[in-house]
Design a protein around this motif. Structure first.
Motif, short mmCIF file in Angstrom:
data_model
loop_
_atom_site.label_atom_id
_atom_site.label_comp_id
_atom_site.label_asym_id
_atom_site.label_seq_id
_atom_site.Cartn_x
_atom_site.Cartn_y
_atom_site.Cartn_z
N GLY A 240 0.83 -1.19 0.00
CA GLY A 240 0.00 0.00 0.00
C GLY A 240 0.87 1.24 0.00
O GLY A 240 2.01 1.21 0.47
N ALA A 241 0.34 2.32 -0.57
CA ALA A 241 1.13 3.54 -0.69
C ALA A 241 1.59 4.04 0.68
O ALA A 241 2.71 4.53 0.84
CB ALA A 241 0.32 4.62 -1.39
N LYS A 242 0.73 3.89 1.68
CA LYS A 242 1.05 4.40 3.00
C LYS A 242 2.23 3.63 3.61
O LYS A 242 3.18 4.22 4.11
CB LYS A 242 -0.19 4.29 3.90
N THR A 243 2.14 2.32 3.52
CA THR A 243 3.22 1.49 4.05
C THR A 243 4.52 1.77 3.29
O THR A 243 5.58 1.90 3.88
CB THR A 243 2.87 -0.01 3.92
N ALA A 244 4.38 1.88 1.97
CA ALA A 244 5.56 2.14 1.14
C ALA A 244 6.25 3.41 1.60
O ALA A 244 7.48 3.48 1.68
CB ALA A 244 5.16 2.25 -0.32
N LYS A 245 5.46 4.39 1.94
CA LYS A 245 6.01 5.67 2.37
C LYS A 245 6.78 5.52 3.68
O LYS A 245 7.84 6.10 3.87
CB LYS A 245 4.85 6.64 2.59
N GLU A 246 6.20 4.70 4.58
CA GLU A 246 6.88 4.53 5.87
C GLU A 246 8.23 3.84 5.72
O GLU A 246 9.14 4.05 6.52
CB GLU A 246 5.96 3.76 6.83
N PHE A 247 8.35 3.02 4.68
CA PHE A 247 9.63 2.35 4.46
C PHE A 247 10.74 3.32 4.08
O PHE A 247 11.92 3.01 4.23
CB PHE A 247 9.49 1.27 3.39
N ALA A 248 10.34 4.48 3.58
CA ALA A 248 11.36 5.44 3.17
C ALA A 248 12.28 5.80 4.33
O ALA A 248 13.47 6.04 4.15
CB ALA A 248 10.71 6.69 2.59
N ALA A 249 11.71 5.78 5.56
CA ALA A 249 12.52 6.10 6.74
C ALA A 249 13.64 5.08 6.94
O ALA A 249 14.62 5.35 7.61
CB ALA A 249 11.64 6.16 7.98
N LEU A 250 13.47 3.90 6.36
CA LEU A 250 14.49 2.87 6.48
C LEU A 250 15.38 2.83 5.24
O LEU A 250 16.13 1.88 5.05
CB LEU A 250 13.83 1.50 6.69
N ARG A 251 15.29 3.86 4.40
CA ARG A 251 16.02 3.92 3.14
C ARG A 251 15.63 2.77 2.23
O ARG A 251 16.45 2.24 1.47
CB ARG A 251 17.54 3.92 3.37
N VAL A 252 14.40 2.34 2.33
CA VAL A 252 13.91 1.25 1.51
C VAL A 252 12.87 1.83 0.56
O VAL A 252 11.80 2.25 0.99
CB VAL A 252 13.29 0.14 2.39
N ASN A 253 13.21 1.89 -0.73
CA ASN A 253 12.31 2.55 -1.68
C ASN A 253 11.82 1.65 -2.80
O ASN A 253 10.79 1.89 -3.40
CB ASN A 253 13.01 3.76 -2.31
N THR A 254 12.58 0.61 -3.09
CA THR A 254 12.17 -0.28 -4.18
C THR A 254 11.97 -1.69 -3.63
O THR A 254 12.36 -2.00 -2.50
CB THR A 254 13.25 -0.35 -5.27
#
Ligand code: ADP
Ligand code: MG
Length: 723
Positions: A14-28
């Motif tokens: 989901g877009a929301k979860t994907a966004k939260e991963f950005a904090a872990l430097r996880v984008n793809t």
């Protein structure tokens, strides 16, 4: 597989979860699959509760030792109190308090759950209560004697999935993305991955003895046992080591495919004249490195060499001899320094070392003489034009400046050699850009004063061959270092200033280094400016004292530095602008104010500014940090040894990986997530050999996986390295 791995996370989450991963430097999707558990907990083993620490997200297997239900208090006579369930967990080795808050019926429901089964898996963040670790509202699942989940309520589905696999991975997590959510997402990503090719050819995987990529992903995210998980992690670490080494290997290959003009050492030229007038004997190391360099300069391929050596080991002389060899062969040399102050210092040092030989072909000058020029950003337009002209005409054999020298406007008649001093501050990408400027590649010599362990050198300077100056020239004076505790022994600080006065009275000079320019916002309100003021009107009254920091206009900086070098100032109160390269042999003492603000290597570099002449040096590290804190330990380490290699290793151990590799590697697109350059030195060495083999087999870089890897590393864009 490449396409799917490069797909944005929102393709599978989901877009929301994907966004939260950005904090872990996880984008793809690929980032997520390479975001692997730090460790694994097995359902059959109990976690060691004795070692649990506050602030950690943990999963523990434990049994309930005691439950105490305190029902809500309605506040009839006292204050109203919410009900709570106090649970004490144990794993046999330690205890952990767990608390649930809520209404009575909820507390009873939890109590029933907890009384089921022989033990459970509890997941949550460890907080503290009355200085004891405790967890509030952990998620939990109870297990029966056979290890099966007890009860099957809807919300426990995800816990069940976790606990049913043999191992539970503990992922680097955030408050919004607890480890089990990360685990679940990783599994989604895993399941969505199309079956496609491994980026590495089969021969390479076989030689490296690594799992296939898809197998590795499965192994780290859904392992059956620890050996399998480690096998997966090994493959993913290999990928990072190999991609870096492959990029370096193609760069080396590329460099060797470029023609360079051979600069053959000639007899009876400026180099021989220089050697004849040297006031000292070159060390064996200087002679040996010199021959290596002369040999490489004479080749049709560009030299790409790193010269590392302790502060004061005599790198400058080696570099100068290389430049003179190029001048003898009819070419020019450029020397790049990281700052203008250092460029100016180099200019002065080199002019001094060369004497008449560096004064240009003036009347009466030796006929082998050349012109040495300094180009800085702050020169007057007229002086700049004149200098540019001399560089362009070839009249100037040696051109010194910062990397601004490589801007398009600087033309050389025949640039044969680029010497880069203190390379640690430049990124790999920057170095590549700089060499690309010339049509026929110049030879490149990089100087670094920071001793670098081999694995780090291979990672950062993997496109260079390395020479080391191991010995320091004879006659170098010892430096005694003392930590001065300003908090516990304020009288010692007074004594330190007295010591400065004594040093000055016996005709010598002193550096006083301060971490900040202005003191605003600092604990004691003292920056260079304020400290200098206080010293002037206090303990150092009557001493000729100068102030140097980066915000002064260049003319002022040059003036102050020049005065100090000439002995017209006794004391220089400065920021770390004096860190590298500054050479004043009469300076015998250094006082470092707030020394705890500096890193180990930096202090070692600073200290290298003294003890360069005939007198021994003394270095006082003033700090208010009490013994026992890590910042203080650093100072004690620096005081205990002057062995740069030992200190460098200590330094590396204490720093984050990104700091070790420079800004280029610590950005959001870092190519190193799992690899630790010190810990995985062997893997890096192996990857380097395999990378060389790969380039031999595929010199044009046509293997799609190779091309992708190289492109990705080279894409660490300019701007990211510019710290
Ligand atoms: P580095 O650049 O490695 O820090 P330098 O080249 O600046 O070291 O050398 C430090 C000092 O030692 C300089 O004053 C230099 O002239 C002097 N020096 C260099 N080589 C020798 C040598 N072989 N013997 C004596 N002094 C030397
Ligand atoms: Mg130097």
């Amino acid at each position: 597989m490449a396409a799917a791995l490069h797909a944005p996370l929102s393709d599978v989450l989901g877009a929301k979860t994907a966004k939260e991963f950005a904090a872990l430097r996880v984008n793809t999707v690929g980032d997520l699959l390479r975001h692997i558990p730090r460790r694994y907990l097995s359902g059959t083993e109990l976690t060691d509760l004795a070692t649990i620490t506050e602030g950690e997200h943990v999963a523990v297997f434990a049994r309930v030792a005691r439950i105490n239900r305190v029902d809500a208090h309605d506040g009839g006579r006292g204050r109203p109190r919410p009900g709570r369930l106090e649970v004490l967990l144990t794993d046999g080795s330690g205890h952990l308090a767990v608390t649930f808050f809520g209404r009575s019926h909820l507390l009873r429901w939890w109590e029933d759950q907890l009384n089921n089964g022989v033990g459970g898996l509890f997941v949550g963040k460890v907080g503290s209560f009355r200085d004891q670790p405790q967890m509030t509202h952990p998620e939990f699942v109870m297990l029966d004697a056979a290890g099966r989940i007890v009860g099957k309520s809807e919300e426990k589905a995800r816990m069940a999935t976790l606990a049913q696999s043999g191992l539970v991975g503990m992922y680097p997590a955030t408050a919004r993305l607890p480890t089990w959510t990360v685990a679940e997402c990783a599994r989604l990503a895993l399941a969505s991955l199309p079956v496609t090719d491994d980026p590495w050819p089969e021969w390479l995987r076989e030689r490296a003895g690594v799992l296939g990529l898809a197998d590795a992903f499965a192994a780290v995210h859904a392992p059956l046992d620890l050996a399998q998980a480690e096998g997966g992690a090994h493959r993913l670490r290999f990928d990072e080591a190999f991609a870096t080494q492959l990029t370096m290997a193609y760069r080396r290959n590329d460099a060797s495919a470029h023609a360079a003009t051979p600069r053959v050492r000639l007899a009876d030229g400026i180099l021989d004249a220089f050697d004849a007038q040297l006031p000292f004997r070159l060390t064996d190391g200087q002679v040996a490195v010199g021959s290596t360099i002369f040999e490489e300069l004479a080749r049709h391929r560009p030299m790409q060499r790193l010269l590392q050596g302790e502060v004061g080991s005599g790198k400058t002389v080696v570099a100068l001899r290389a430049m003179l060899a190029v001048v003898d062969a009819g070419g020019q040399a450029a020397l790049l320094a990281p700052t203008e102050v250092l460029a100016a210092q180099h200019y002065q040092t080199i002019r001094r070392l060369l004497g008449d030989l560096g004064g240009g072909r003036m009347l009466g000058a030796p006929d082998v003489a050349t012109d040495v020029v300094l180009l800085t950003g702050s020169m007057s337009a007229a002086a700049r034009r004149e200098t540019l002209l001399r560089a362009a005409s070839g009249e100037a054999g040696i051109v010194i400046g910062t990397h601004a020298l490589l801007s398009d406007r600087v033309q050389f008649a025949d640039l044969g050699l680029i010497v880069i001093d203190e390379q640690h501050r430049f990124g790999v990408e920057q170095r590549a850009a700089l060499v690309d400027k010339a049509a026929a590649r110049p030879h490149v010599l990089v100087l670094t004063a920071t001793p670098i362990p081999r694995s780090v050198a291979m990672t950062i300077f993997g496109d260079l061959s390395v020479s080391t100056l191991a010995e320091v020239p004879a006659g170098r004076q010892p430096i005694g270092t003392v930590v001065v505790d300003a908090a516990l022994r304020p009288a010692w600080v007074e004594r330190a200033w007295q010591r400065v006065v004594e040093e000055v009275s016996s005709g010598r000079q002193v550096f006083i280094v301060c971490p900040r320019i202005g003191g605003q916002g600092s604990a004691d309100g003292l920056g260079v400016v304020e400290l200098a003021e206080q010293l002037r009107s206090g303990p150092l009254a009557g001493v000729r004292l100068g102030v140097l920091h980066g915000q002064l206009p260049t003319e002022v900086k040059d003036q102050v530095m020049g005065d100090f070098a000439a002995g017209d100032l006794d004391v220089l109160v400065a920021t770390t602008v004096i860190e590298v390269g500054v050479d004043v042999p009469n300076a015998t003492m250094m006082v470092v104010w707030d020394a705890d603000r500096f890193g180990i290597s930096q202090l070692h570099q600073l200290r290298g500014r003294i003890g360069r002449g005939e007198h021994p040096g003394v270095c006082l590290l003033i700090t208010a940090v009490p013994p026992g804190e890590s910042a203080r330990d650093r100072l004690d380490a620096v005081a205990a040894t002057t062995d740069g290699f030992q200190l460098a290793e200590l330094d590396l151990e204490q720093r984050r990986e990104g700091d070790v590799l420079g800004a280029s590697q610590s950005g959001t697109r870092s190519s190193l997530r799992l690899l630790r350059v010190l810990e995985h030195a062997d893997l890096i060495a192996e990857a380097r050999e395999l990378a060389e083999e790969s380039v031999r087999r595929d010199p044009a870089c046509q293997t799609p996986g190779f091309a992708d890897a190289v492109r990705e590393i080279s894409m660490l864009a300019p701007g990211e390295w510019d710290s």
